[in-house]
Design a protein around this motif. Structure first.
Motif, mmCIF file in Angstrom:
data_model
loop_
_atom_site.group_PDB
_atom_site.id
_atom_site.type_symbol
_atom_site.label_atom_id
_atom_site.label_comp_id
_atom_site.label_asym_id
_atom_site.label_seq_id
_atom_site.Cartn_x
_atom_site.Cartn_y
_atom_site.Cartn_z
ATOM 1 N N SER A 104 0.830 -1.211 0.000
ATOM 2 C CA SER A 104 0.000 0.000 0.000
ATOM 3 C C SER A 104 0.865 1.262 0.000
ATOM 4 N N ALA A 123 -5.645 7.775 2.685
ATOM 5 C CA ALA A 123 -5.982 6.356 2.552
ATOM 6 C C ALA A 123 -4.747 5.459 2.613
ATOM 7 N N TYR A 124 -3.685 5.840 1.917
ATOM 8 C CA TYR A 124 -2.543 4.931 1.789
ATOM 9 C C TYR A 124 -1.479 5.111 2.871
ATOM 10 N N HIS A 156 -3.841 5.489 6.558
ATOM 11 C CA HIS A 156 -4.739 4.342 6.652
ATOM 12 C C HIS A 156 -6.103 4.706 7.224
ATOM 13 N N GLY A 178 -9.893 4.953 6.732
ATOM 14 C CA GLY A 178 -10.832 4.295 5.843
ATOM 15 C C GLY A 178 -12.197 4.192 6.482
ATOM 16 N N THR A 202 -11.574 8.168 11.407
ATOM 17 C CA THR A 202 -12.110 8.895 10.262
ATOM 18 C C THR A 202 -13.122 9.938 10.716
#
Length: 102
Positions: free
Chosen positions: A3, A49-50, A53, A55, A64
């Motif tokens: 990722s 996101a990458y 992390h 999500g 989030t």
């Protein structure tokens, strides 16, 4: 590790696209600001996101939500500050004070 490599490749591609948007005539001049903002938002989402992390999974839902609330608070503070400065600029123009005294 996969990722991170995907995120790094996407970040490089988005950075190259941003650079190409400004330095070449691929994008019309009137669309450059909008395309830069769109690329900026996409870059932000890729990095969230990458690399961070964040999500929609159950384990990341609280992180989030906290991030979204923080973003909303920043938008409210910036928009409120701009609104106050705009109203102060409109209501406290030096020309109005001079014309009222005459």
């Amino acid at each position: 590790m996969k990722s991170y490599f995907v995120g790094f490749a996407l970040s490089l591609a988005l950075t190259a696209a941003s650079f190409a948007t400004i330095m070449s005539d691929i994008v019309p001049h009137s669309w450059r600001l909008g395309s830069m903002v769109a690329l900026c938002v996409i870059q932000l989402l890729v990095q969230l996101a990458y690399f961070l992390h964040l999500g929609t999974g159950k384990s990341q839902a609280q992180n989030t939500a906290i991030f979204a609330c923080t973003g909303l608070l920043i938008v409210i503070v910036v928009a409120g500050s701009l609104w106050v400065m705009h109203n102060a600029n409109i209501n406290m123009m030096p020309t109005q004070a001079i014309s009222q005294n005459e």
